[in-house]
Scaffold this motif. Sequence first.
Motif, PDB file in Angstrom:
ATOM      1  N   GLN B 121       0.829  -1.201   0.000  1.00  0.00           N
ATOM      2  CA  GLN B 121       0.000   0.000   0.000  1.00  0.00           C
ATOM      3  C   GLN B 121       0.870   1.260   0.000  1.00  0.00           C
ATOM      4  N   ARG B 138      -5.028   9.486   3.214  1.00  0.00           N
ATOM      5  CA  ARG B 138      -5.970   8.941   2.238  1.00  0.00           C
ATOM      6  C   ARG B 138      -5.866   7.440   2.050  1.00  0.00           C
ATOM      7  N   VAL B 139      -4.713   6.884   2.391  1.00  0.00           N
ATOM      8  CA  VAL B 139      -4.513   5.449   2.140  1.00  0.00           C
ATOM      9  C   VAL B 139      -4.337   4.668   3.446  1.00  0.00           C
ATOM     10  N   PRO B 142      -7.370   5.398   6.790  1.00  0.00           N
ATOM     11  CA  PRO B 142      -8.682   4.762   6.612  1.00  0.00           C
ATOM     12  C   PRO B 142      -8.605   3.242   6.791  1.00  0.00           C
ATOM     13  N   GLN B 143      -7.541   2.642   6.293  1.00  0.00           N
ATOM     14  CA  GLN B 143      -7.398   1.191   6.443  1.00  0.00           C
ATOM     15  C   GLN B 143      -7.087   0.818   7.888  1.00  0.00           C
TER      16      GLN B 143
END
Lengths: 246, 219
Positions: B121, B138-139, B142-143
């Motif tokens: 990621q 943004r990456v 959230p995960q």
Amino acid sequence: MAFIEVSNMKKSYGSLDVLKQISFDVNKNDVVAVIGPSGSGKSTMLRSLVHLEEVNGGSIRVADDYLVKDGVYSRPQEIKQITLRMGMVFQHFNLFPHLTVKENLELAPRLLKKESAAEIKNRSTDLLAKVGLLDRANAYPANLSGGQKQRVAIARALMMNPEIMLFDEPTSALDPELTGEVLQVMKHLAQEHMTMIVVTHEMGFAKEVANRVMFMDNGEIIESGHPTELFNNPQFDRTKAFLNRQ
Amino acid sequence: MSLEYIIQILKPMLQGAQMTVLLFIIAIVVSIPLGFLLTLAVQSRFKPLSLLAQAYIYVMRGTPLLLQLLFICFGLPMIPGIGEYLVLDRFVAACLGFILNYAAYFAEIFRGGLLAIDKGQYEASQVLGLNKWQMTTRVILPQMFRIALPAVANESVTLVKDTALLYAVAVPELLHYAETAVNRDFSIVPFVVAGIIYLIMTLLLTLLFKWIERRFRFE
């Protein structure tokens, strides 16, 4: 002048030399297939081109700019500009699982703010149509097959309008019956004269689509040439031994 | 055990339950962001900050919450010189104790979430030209929150039950009123009623988190 010029690129982890002074050129519109046994340094070579690995020596030039010159890297902002000219496709897709297919494509272009939202939207629609996944635009990666995921990953890389596409074993994580759809998309790209470097175990693809095959073993490029030449008449024992095992 | 009796004891107990809910909300609203900051501190490349955060988490997780509450309520005022300025309202002191303690647990939960994110990621974000801030917000985050959600839910249920520790620092809450009624009326009923009220609170909370999890399933 070659589009990419790599000279004496060297990479080691401690006393283990993963890349031993390798040099090669890639011209515009080339499709280079990189083959070789596991652990031969193929992936490390490819990843070094986009600065996912730092090399310990040598130079990498892309168009007029040096990513690294005689072991000295450019400034971060220049590195970013240079690597953005390249698109990368990973073995394990690396899609963003929390975003839909469309959002995966549009996230980076929107954040980089070089174009209007409408342009970005148009291009994502075009590219999804091109990889045959327009009907899956609002799906999440979890609901896609491996082949579909990899096609999305290719479209996502193309969103950045790269001048060259790098593929790191793009079909190795796929079930055999799903490799065809991904190779088909890559073949189309080659027909459109996209410059490509493909690390692959798909000898069929290397023979059929590549205009040059590079055989690597033990951190070195053993030989490189036109596919018919390299596959039918390998010059080195190591190449012969590898091809016989396939 | 008449219905009338239950209604009679229910009134003070529900008032006590308000205290429980208030403490729960304050503790969760403050300790989650604080825990997240602690996670960032632990991950920091600035070693002293990272070590400090790790030591903090170690102490908070390695000692009983009850001891920490007693320490803040009754221990701090005994410190020579500055002690007299550290006499806090019991409820405020309890909130502080819960926040400081739960932040450490949430920090560990979020750290686990971060570790579970594949390095691919980060690599994909990098080759797509995202800067560090964009990649994080943004990456990665959230995960991380999605992965941490079930553990956060679990910890929140524990927090509801831990509010009963207010009893030990004499802040009147649900359990306090139940205990008072039990002693006064020599009846087991107030304990049962208290248990049911806790069950209802944890049920509502569990349903809320289930809903959030469904909402962020990404399928």
